[in-house]
Design a protein around this motif. Structure first.
Motif, PDB file in Angstrom:
ATOM      1  N   ASP A  85       0.823  -1.218   0.000  1.00  0.00           N
ATOM      2  CA  ASP A  85       0.000   0.000   0.000  1.00  0.00           C
ATOM      3  C   ASP A  85       0.854   1.265   0.000  1.00  0.00           C
ATOM      4  O   ASP A  85       0.318   2.388   0.093  1.00  0.00           O
ATOM      5  CB  ASP A  85      -0.951  -0.001   1.204  1.00  0.00           C
ATOM      6  CG  ASP A  85      -0.214   0.037   2.539  1.00  0.00           C
ATOM      7  OD1 ASP A  85       1.045   0.038   2.540  1.00  0.00           O
ATOM      8  OD2 ASP A  85      -0.884   0.066   3.581  1.00  0.00           O
ATOM      9  N   GLY A  86       2.179   1.110  -0.092  1.00  0.00           N
ATOM     10  CA  GLY A  86       3.068   2.266  -0.172  1.00  0.00           C
ATOM     11  C   GLY A  86       3.548   2.790   1.154  1.00  0.00           C
ATOM     12  O   GLY A  86       4.328   3.755   1.186  1.00  0.00           O
ATOM     13  N   THR A  87       3.114   2.203   2.273  1.00  0.00           N
ATOM     14  CA  THR A  87       3.545   2.671   3.588  1.00  0.00           C
ATOM     15  C   THR A  87       4.738   1.857   4.077  1.00  0.00           C
ATOM     16  O   THR A  87       5.065   0.795   3.550  1.00  0.00           O
ATOM     17  CB  THR A  87       2.406   2.550   4.606  1.00  0.00           C
ATOM     18  OG1 THR A  87       2.053   1.161   4.762  1.00  0.00           O
ATOM     19  CG2 THR A  87       1.192   3.336   4.148  1.00  0.00           C
ATOM     20  N   ILE A  88       5.358   2.387   5.130  1.00  0.00           N
ATOM     21  CA  ILE A  88       6.463   1.692   5.805  1.00  0.00           C
ATOM     22  C   ILE A  88       5.917   1.138   7.116  1.00  0.00           C
ATOM     23  O   ILE A  88       5.054   1.760   7.764  1.00  0.00           O
ATOM     24  CB  ILE A  88       7.631   2.668   6.094  1.00  0.00           C
ATOM     25  CG1 ILE A  88       8.132   3.295   4.782  1.00  0.00           C
ATOM     26  CG2 ILE A  88       8.768   1.950   6.807  1.00  0.00           C
ATOM     27  CD1 ILE A  88       8.705   2.315   3.791  1.00  0.00           C
ATOM     28  N   SER A  89       6.422  -0.006   7.555  1.00  0.00           N
ATOM     29  CA  SER A  89       5.931  -0.596   8.804  1.00  0.00           C
ATOM     30  C   SER A  89       6.088   0.418   9.939  1.00  0.00           C
ATOM     31  O   SER A  89       7.125   1.091  10.043  1.00  0.00           O
ATOM     32  CB  SER A  89       6.694  -1.877   9.131  1.00  0.00           C
ATOM     33  OG  SER A  89       7.999  -1.593   9.539  1.00  0.00           O
ATOM     34  N   PRO A  90       5.078   0.584  10.804  1.00  0.00           N
ATOM     35  CA  PRO A  90       5.139   1.596  11.863  1.00  0.00           C
ATOM     36  C   PRO A  90       6.297   1.354  12.827  1.00  0.00           C
ATOM     37  O   PRO A  90       6.818   2.315  13.414  1.00  0.00           O
ATOM     38  CB  PRO A  90       3.777   1.472  12.555  1.00  0.00           C
ATOM     39  CG  PRO A  90       3.258   0.128  12.171  1.00  0.00           C
ATOM     40  CD  PRO A  90       3.799  -0.154  10.820  1.00  0.00           C
ATOM     41  N   GLU A  91       6.725   0.088  13.012  1.00  0.00           N
ATOM     42  CA  GLU A  91       7.856  -0.180  13.905  1.00  0.00           C
ATOM     43  C   GLU A  91       9.137   0.478  13.371  1.00  0.00           C
ATOM     44  O   GLU A  91       9.883   1.111  14.128  1.00  0.00           O
ATOM     45  CB  GLU A  91       8.083  -1.704  14.030  1.00  0.00           C
ATOM     46  CG  GLU A  91       6.939  -2.457  14.695  1.00  0.00           C
ATOM     47  CD  GLU A  91       5.856  -2.890  13.736  1.00  0.00           C
ATOM     48  OE1 GLU A  91       4.955  -3.637  14.160  1.00  0.00           O
ATOM     49  OE2 GLU A  91       5.899  -2.477  12.543  1.00  0.00           O
ATOM     50  N   VAL A  92       9.350   0.344  12.071  1.00  0.00           N
ATOM     51  CA  VAL A  92      10.546   0.943  11.465  1.00  0.00           C
ATOM     52  C   VAL A  92      10.431   2.473  11.477  1.00  0.00           C
ATOM     53  O   VAL A  92      11.416   3.179  11.748  1.00  0.00           O
ATOM     54  CB  VAL A  92      10.749   0.408  10.037  1.00  0.00           C
ATOM     55  CG1 VAL A  92      11.874   1.170   9.328  1.00  0.00           C
ATOM     56  CG2 VAL A  92      11.079  -1.091  10.069  1.00  0.00           C
ATOM     57  N   MET A  93       9.249   2.993  11.191  1.00  0.00           N
ATOM     58  CA  MET A  93       9.073   4.449  11.211  1.00  0.00           C
ATOM     59  C   MET A  93       9.321   5.011  12.608  1.00  0.00           C
ATOM     60  O   MET A  93       9.905   6.099  12.766  1.00  0.00           O
ATOM     61  CB  MET A  93       7.661   4.807  10.734  1.00  0.00           C
ATOM     62  CG  MET A  93       7.437   4.634   9.243  1.00  0.00           C
ATOM     63  SD  MET A  93       8.550   5.628   8.212  1.00  0.00           S
ATOM     64  CE  MET A  93       8.121   7.290   8.735  1.00  0.00           C
ATOM     65  N   TYR A  94       8.872   4.295  13.632  1.00  0.00           N
ATOM     66  CA  TYR A  94       9.080   4.768  15.005  1.00  0.00           C
ATOM     67  C   TYR A  94      10.581   4.793  15.323  1.00  0.00           C
ATOM     68  O   TYR A  94      11.069   5.759  15.947  1.00  0.00           O
ATOM     69  CB  TYR A  94       8.333   3.876  15.987  1.00  0.00           C
ATOM     70  CG  TYR A  94       8.486   4.297  17.428  1.00  0.00           C
ATOM     71  CD1 TYR A  94       8.084   5.560  17.848  1.00  0.00           C
ATOM     72  CD2 TYR A  94       9.059   3.443  18.367  1.00  0.00           C
ATOM     73  CE1 TYR A  94       8.233   5.959  19.168  1.00  0.00           C
ATOM     74  CE2 TYR A  94       9.211   3.832  19.686  1.00  0.00           C
ATOM     75  CZ  TYR A  94       8.800   5.088  20.090  1.00  0.00           C
ATOM     76  OH  TYR A  94       8.942   5.487  21.398  1.00  0.00           O
ATOM     77  N   VAL A  95      11.300   3.776  14.908  1.00  0.00           N
ATOM     78  CA  VAL A  95      12.753   3.780  15.142  1.00  0.00           C
ATOM     79  C   VAL A  95      13.416   4.920  14.373  1.00  0.00           C
ATOM     80  O   VAL A  95      14.315   5.590  14.891  1.00  0.00           O
ATOM     81  CB  VAL A  95      13.360   2.419  14.743  1.00  0.00           C
ATOM     82  CG1 VAL A  95      14.893   2.482  14.819  1.00  0.00           C
ATOM     83  CG2 VAL A  95      12.843   1.308  15.632  1.00  0.00           C
ATOM     84  N   ALA A  96      12.950   5.183  13.136  1.00  0.00           N
ATOM     85  CA  ALA A  96      13.506   6.305  12.368  1.00  0.00           C
ATOM     86  C   ALA A  96      13.328   7.610  13.124  1.00  0.00           C
ATOM     87  O   ALA A  96      14.213   8.477  13.138  1.00  0.00           O
ATOM     88  CB  ALA A  96      12.829   6.373  10.998  1.00  0.00           C
ATOM     89  N   HIS A  97      12.185   7.744  13.765  1.00  0.00           N
ATOM     90  CA  HIS A  97      11.923   8.931  14.589  1.00  0.00           C
ATOM     91  C   HIS A  97      12.882   8.989  15.784  1.00  0.00           C
ATOM     92  O   HIS A  97      13.466  10.047  16.087  1.00  0.00           O
ATOM     93  CB  HIS A  97      10.468   8.912  15.056  1.00  0.00           C
ATOM     94  CG  HIS A  97      10.167   9.827  16.196  1.00  0.00           C
ATOM     95  ND1 HIS A  97      10.163  11.211  16.070  1.00  0.00           N
ATOM     96  CD2 HIS A  97       9.884   9.561  17.515  1.00  0.00           C
ATOM     97  CE1 HIS A  97       9.881  11.754  17.229  1.00  0.00           C
ATOM     98  NE2 HIS A  97       9.710  10.772  18.135  1.00  0.00           N
ATOM     99  N   LEU A  98      13.072   7.837  16.469  1.00  0.00           N
ATOM    100  CA  LEU A  98      13.933   7.817  17.663  1.00  0.00           C
ATOM    101  C   LEU A  98      15.377   8.183  17.328  1.00  0.00           C
ATOM    102  O   LEU A  98      16.047   8.887  18.097  1.00  0.00           O
ATOM    103  CB  LEU A  98      13.897   6.431  18.310  1.00  0.00           C
ATOM    104  CG  LEU A  98      12.624   6.022  19.067  1.00  0.00           C
ATOM    105  CD1 LEU A  98      12.778   4.601  19.593  1.00  0.00           C
ATOM    106  CD2 LEU A  98      12.355   6.999  20.214  1.00  0.00           C
ATOM    107  N   VAL A  99      15.887   7.677  16.219  1.00  0.00           N
ATOM    108  CA  VAL A  99      17.306   7.893  15.904  1.00  0.00           C
ATOM    109  C   VAL A  99      17.538   9.190  15.147  1.00  0.00           C
ATOM    110  O   VAL A  99      18.683   9.509  14.796  1.00  0.00           O
ATOM    111  CB  VAL A  99      17.871   6.708  15.088  1.00  0.00           C
ATOM    112  CG1 VAL A  99      17.721   5.410  15.850  1.00  0.00           C
ATOM    113  CG2 VAL A  99      17.232   6.619  13.702  1.00  0.00           C
ATOM    114  N   GLY A 100      16.482   9.937  14.891  1.00  0.00           N
ATOM    115  CA  GLY A 100      16.646  11.238  14.228  1.00  0.00           C
ATOM    116  C   GLY A 100      16.940  11.136  12.752  1.00  0.00           C
ATOM    117  O   GLY A 100      17.738  11.924  12.211  1.00  0.00           O
ATOM    118  N   ALA A 101      16.315  10.180  12.068  1.00  0.00           N
ATOM    119  CA  ALA A 101      16.547  10.031  10.633  1.00  0.00           C
ATOM    120  C   ALA A 101      16.159  11.307   9.903  1.00  0.00           C
ATOM    121  O   ALA A 101      15.115  11.911  10.178  1.00  0.00           O
ATOM    122  CB  ALA A 101      15.751   8.843  10.089  1.00  0.00           C
ATOM    123  N   SER A 102      16.992  11.720   8.960  1.00  0.00           N
ATOM    124  CA  SER A 102      16.716  12.920   8.190  1.00  0.00           C
ATOM    125  C   SER A 102      15.851  12.637   6.973  1.00  0.00           C
ATOM    126  O   SER A 102      15.327  13.566   6.347  1.00  0.00           O
ATOM    127  CB  SER A 102      18.025  13.582   7.747  1.00  0.00           C
ATOM    128  OG  SER A 102      18.870  12.643   7.105  1.00  0.00           O
TER     129      SER A 102
END
Length: 847
Positions: free
Chosen positions: A575-592
């Motif tokens: 559906d074009g989305t990323i798994s919420p677990e990976v997105m949450y980690v991206a948020h925690l580590v400050g992904a740009s």
């Protein structure tokens, strides 16, 4: 052993080909393979202008070609299928270092095209390919190499390949070199008279020892008759006066290039001046029997038994069948030898009556030995005890036996080996990993990488729709990430938070903020300080499992190291989305940025950048073969200016267990790694365990595997896995260090005391309550680790992986007075005057 190898280029005179055939194999391009005859030993060369056809390659080998020369891009098509001793790899200088160990082991040597005959460089290539025959083909075919170059090149261990257009039977000129001059160029003699000891043999049996000179060797090569150098009478043309002439089939050089062997057909009374076949006495065994039968064929008196055999085919046939039956019934060693001798007698009688010699039989055996394809080999119906299979018709030739099929209801078991009963070669096989077809995969992924490099986002969107079945309107998500993309169950969010804290704490302790300062001599201060890599790309696989843990293991050390840009790439869901677990980690580590793409296209976007994807300086993360191949490709492209973390392969675990180990714990540890994929590598090293103890672990493996959701993956990966039985912890640790596993689990009594003995491993798990799963998720250590034995050279990902170290130095005037003369001396020694001048001009200014 060859002195040099000729390669047919264009129209080559038949007389030249005949002479070349006497001194070794001839390389024939595949396009001309049918036009050069088959009497000589041939290497068939396939280049990039030839279409690859495995069946045709096999047919050449079956028809007697010694070897085939295959471009590196096609190596994966033949490695493991064709016998290594029948394969050479065709390389350019540019890709000589790209040959994997598996591919190298799948061939007997290499043929390297090189622009020039740089002896130092070729010597280094010969050392790089130690254990393989190195052949060198210069690209400049306008002038032949000098005899000095041929000699020095052969001394490096390399074999020169000379185009036939540069060879001649006439006197050497500036445009061509005489084939005999090229042959004798590297020969050496330790005799004061400069002669070469020469063993003369026929059908593999020595006839005598003579001597050769440069002049006699040249005449032999051209004439094809035995010509030697008598120490008393000069040039000696064998049989010139006695009539006992020789036809020279082959001339071989020994490994030290100081003696020769002539393979001949001897005519007349024999080789020796005493009219015996050999200077070492009369022939024995089969050679003597052959001589006797040949004599009897010509002069056996009527009524003699031998005469009857030669003239009564029915009698001879009956005797061969009778003796074959008696040989089959023989039981003791003496009986078998006695009956076999009788069978040989009658069989050789049949051969001699048909004009067939032992040499003809041996040539037929050699030809059959060269066949790559093999038939099933069942006896014909009239000879077989069971004819059911035979009446089904001949079996189709096959290149390799098919692996045994997996039976769904069969126990899920590993393969067991006892280290004490294995040869060194068999032990080495246990240490090997599956073939990684890196060259083949790089060729396949290159069009994808090139497409993204040229068309950017447009290519990314198309490739994501094709491979991930996701139709996107944008390739990248930028922070702040919308809360809806990170919605998680509280328990999962809490677990990720704990894992994040532990991983951050451990990796923060690894940072090197202080500057190393060393005064190497008075007034000379050297320092080293760390700086973060500015832009990093983190690849988080999708595939058969969601891996937020990988996002943690890559993102946390990048964050701790202070990387300014962290671009996380992961395949999107349909559906074009990323798994919420990976997105949450991206948020925690400050992904740009979060790149919604996987495979080679994601790696290409990170390496080169697109309209929306930021270019990075270093790419981290595991992945499938497409990802690994793309990482290898871009790191070797100077336009990309990107590095990668480490080579990657299938997941691995090696468990060492003794009698104190809990079988259920051991089985669970093995299965936790085996479930990653069917190519996962799982090894149990048992320490002095009884058969029952090993069986208990196997029962646990089977029972637990059947209860797990990924049982079909486990069924295949466990079937390829190993149990290695050892007699002591020391032997087990030694095997583990040789294997260099990604994960090492120690189930030993006093397990912590054995950690000091570990030399090669990605990460170590100590004791019964330290499952590998903890390191994978939340203990704090990193789970991105070296596989495929690379734990011998690489560390797992850590904070320092995201940093680079810069050195500096500051020298005072007094320091330069002390250090400057040293630098000037060394610069002058190397002939670098400007380097020396940069110091001298300062020293003069201080006077």
């Amino acid at each position: 052993m060859s002195v040099y190898l000729p390669i047919v280029d264009g129209q080559t005179d038949d007389a030249l080909l005949q002479c070349l055939a006497r001194i070794g194999p001839i390389i024939v391009p595949a396009l001309h393979a049918g036009s050069t005859g088959s009497s000589s030993s041939r290497y068939i060369l396939l280049d990039h202008e030839t279409s690859f056809d495995l069946e045709e390659v096999v047919r050449w080998l079956d028809q007697g070609a010694e070897k085939v020369i295959i471009p590196l891009a096609w190596a994966t098509e033949v490695v493991g299928i064709l016998p290594p001793e029948r394969v050479l790899l065709l390389l350019d200088v540019a890709n000589a270092s790209a040959v994997s160990e598996k591919v190298r082991n799948g061939a007997s040597g290499v043929l390297i095209k090189t622009p020039a005959l740089d002896l130092d460089f070729i010597g280094s290539l010969a050392r790089f390919f130690t254990g393989s025959a190195v052949h060198v083909l210069p690209m400049d075919t306008s002038i032949p190499p000098s005899t000095y170059t041929i000699r020095e090149l052969r001394r490096t261990g390399a074999i020169l390949v000379l185009p036939s257009s540069l060879l001649t039977l006439s006197t050497s000129t500036a445009q061509q070199i005489n084939i005999a001059d090229a042959f004798v160029a590297p020969l050496v003699s330790d005799r004061t008279d400069g002669l070469y000891p020469t063993v003369v043999s026929e059908d593999g049996k020595s006839l005598g020892l003579v001597y050769s000179s440069v002049e006699s060797i040249k005449e032999t090569i051209v004439s094809g008759t035995g010509v030697y150098q008598s120490r008393k009478h000069g040039l000696w043309r064998k049989g010139e006066t006695s009539g006992a002439t020789q036809q020279v089939l082959n001339i071989r050089v020994d490994c030290d290039l100081d003696s020769l062997e002539f393979d001949v057909i001897q005519y007349g009374a024999g080789f020796c001046h005493l009219n015996t076949p050999s200077c070492f006495g009369q022939a024995r065994g089969l050679a003597s029997l052959q001589k006797t039968l040949q004599s009897r064929l010509e002069s056996a008196p009527e009524g003699s038994y031998t005469y009857r055999l030669f003239n009564d085919p029915a009698l001879l046939r009956a005797k061969i069948m009778e003796e074959a039956d008696e040989l089959c019934r023989a039981e003791t060693k003496e009986e078998v030898a006695f009956e076999a001798a009788d069978l040989f007698y009658f069989a050789l009688t049949k051969c001699i009556s048909s004009g067939v010699t032992i040499a003809d039989i041996e040539r037929s055996l050699d030809k059959k030995a060269k066949k790559v394809t093999r038939r099933k080999g069942d006896a014909k119906p009239q000879w077989a005890e069971k004819v059911a299979e035979s009446t089904a018709g001949p079996s189709k030739p096959s290149l390799a036996p098919a692996p045994p099929p997996l039976v769904e209801d069969a126990p899920i078991k590993m393969r067991t080996y006892d280290l004490s009963q294995l040869s060194p070669e068999a032990r080495s096989q246990l240490l090997r990993r599956p073939v990684l077809k890196s060259e083949e995969m790089i060729a396949k992924v290159k069009p994808i990488v090139d497409d993204v490099r040229k068309r950017g986002d447009a290519a990314l969107l198309e490739l994501t729709a094709k491979f991930d079945k996701a139709k996107l309107t944008t390739t990248v998500e930028f922070p702040p990430f919308v809360p809806e993309s990170m919605q998680l169950e509280p328990a999962i969010r809490e677990a990720i938070d704990v894992a994040y804290a532990n991983v951050r704490k451990f990796h923060a302790a690894q940072t090197q903020d202080s500057t190393l300062v060393v005064e190497t001599m008075p007034g000379v201060v050297c320092s080293r300080f760390a700086r973060p890599i500015a832009r990093v790309g983190l690849y988080v696989p999708g595939g058969t499992a969601i891996l937020p843990s990988t996002a943690l293991m890559l993102g946390v050390p990048a964050q701790v190291a202070g990387c300014k840009e962290i671009v996380l790439a992961t395949p999107p869901r349909p559906d074009g989305t990323i798994s919420p677990e990976v997105m949450y980690v991206a948020h925690l580590v400050g992904a740009s940025a979060v790149l919604k793409a996987g495979g080679g296209q994601a790696v290409a976007a990170l390496a080169y950048g697109t309209e929306t994807v930021p270019k990075v300086d270093k790419i981290f993360g595991p992945g499938n073969q497409w990802v690994t191949a793309a990482k290898m490709l871009v790191q070797n492209d100077t336009d990309a200016l990107v590095s990668i973390d480490m080579p990657a392969g299938p997941s691995e675990v090696l468990v060492i267990a003794d009698a104190t180990a809990n079988p259920a714990f051991v089985a669970a540890d093995l299965l936790s790694q085996a479930e990653h994929g069917i190519d996962s590598q799982v090894v149990l090293v048992s320490v002095n365990l009884s058969d029952e103890a090993v069986a208990a672990i196997e029962r646990e493996v089977d029972a637990q595997a059947h209860a797990l959701p990924r049982v079909e993956i486990l069924r295949q990966s466990v079937a390829k896995s190993l149990i290695v039985r050892t007699s002591s912890p020391e032997e087990a640790i030694t095997f583990s260090n040789d294997y260099a596993p990604e994960h090492l689990i120690i189930h030993l009594e006093n397990a912590s005391s054995w950690v000091a003995a570990v030399q090669n491993a990605g990460s170590v798990f100590v004791g019964p309550f330290t499952p590998e799963s903890c390191g994978d998720y939340a203990s704090g250590t990193n789970h991105t680790l070296p596989t495929n034995g690379y734990a011998r050279q690489f560390s797992g990902v850590n904070t320092l992986s995201f940093q680079k170290h810069i050195t500096s130095q500051e020298i005072t005037a007094d320091g330069l007075r002390g250090l400057g003369p040293v630098v000037v001396t060394l610069a002058d020694c190397e002939g670098l005057g400007a380097h020396a001048n940069a110091v001298r001009i300062r020293l003069l200014a201080m006077q």
